[in-house]
Design an enzyme around this catalytic site. Structure first.
Site, PDB file in Angstrom:
ATOM      1  N   ASP A   1      -3.058   6.830  -6.586  1.00  0.00           N
ATOM      2  CA  ASP A   1      -2.746   5.610  -5.833  1.00  0.00           C
ATOM      3  C   ASP A   1      -3.619   4.441  -6.295  1.00  0.00           C
ATOM      4  OD1 ASP A   1      -0.698   6.620  -3.945  1.00  0.00           O
ATOM      5  OD2 ASP A   1      -2.326   7.935  -3.329  1.00  0.00           O
TER       6      ASP A   1
ATOM      7  N   ASP B   1      -1.496  -0.605  -3.514  1.00  0.00           N
ATOM      8  CA  ASP B   1      -0.374   0.325  -3.514  1.00  0.00           C
ATOM      9  C   ASP B   1      -0.325   0.945  -2.128  1.00  0.00           C
ATOM     10  OD1 ASP B   1       1.703   2.042  -4.360  1.00  0.00           O
ATOM     11  OD2 ASP B   1       0.251   3.619  -4.782  1.00  0.00           O
TER      12      ASP B   1
ATOM     13  N   GLU C   1       2.536  -3.820  -3.996  1.00  0.00           N
ATOM     14  CA  GLU C   1       3.770  -3.201  -4.467  1.00  0.00           C
ATOM     15  C   GLU C   1       4.791  -3.188  -3.335  1.00  0.00           C
ATOM     16  OE1 GLU C   1       4.959   0.398  -7.406  1.00  0.00           O
ATOM     17  OE2 GLU C   1       3.352   0.804  -5.988  1.00  0.00           O
TER      18      GLU C   1
END
Length: 160
Positions: free
Chosen positions: A139, A7, A67
């Site tokens: 995160d 992420d 992502e």
């Protein structure tokens, strides 16, 4: 198969590693790479690259998933996020492992069942899907969700 989920973020990048055996998901590790906001952009990107290289060396994943960047109203923030995302893609690709990319809504749908899920819902599902996993932060939780998304989609698309 070992999957690394990422992420990206310039301030904090989350990472999560899971093992997939058939339909079984097992938590291996998760964490966050934080950079010093007082450091130059270049120095922060170097720290991110070095830390991710260490994570990859320790866990030896066979696949990675990152992502995708969402666009926000601050163009400068979006640009910095894109640069951190580029480092994430490079760190994984440099080792020769295949790297997939997933939109946030698809990640949420894969984990919770709806692309409009809240962060709290994603984290609640992670506790069910990866029992006993201690999350290093929001995160890191997002990174584990990206890894789970890849586990689901890799099977259906026959990706590594």
């Amino acid at each position: 198969m070992i999957i690394l989920g990422l992420d990206p973020g310039l301030g904090t990048t989350g990472w999560g590693v899971i093992a997939v055996a058939g339909n079984r998901l097992t938590h291996i590790a998760n964490g966050q790479v934080s950079t010093d906001p007082k450091a130059s952009l270049a120095e922060r990107l170097v720290v991110l690259d070095r830390e991710l290289a260490d994570v990859i060396a320790r866990h030896d994943p066979q696949a990675a998933a990152v992502e995708e960047v969402f666009v926000n109203s601050n163009a400068q923030s979006t640009l910095k996020l894109g640069q951190a995302r580029g480092v994430c893609l490079l760190a994984a690709a440099r080792t020769g492992i295949p790297v997939a990319e997933y939109a946030t809504r698809l990640v949420k749908k894969a984990v919770v069942g709806t692309g409009a899920a809240e962060k709290a819902q994603v984290q609640a599902m992670l506790k069910i899907l990866l029992p006993g996993a201690k999350l290093a932060g929001a995160d890191a939780a997002d990174a584990l969700a990206v890894a789970i998304c890849h586990a689901h989609h890799a099977r259906s698309l026959r990706l590594p």
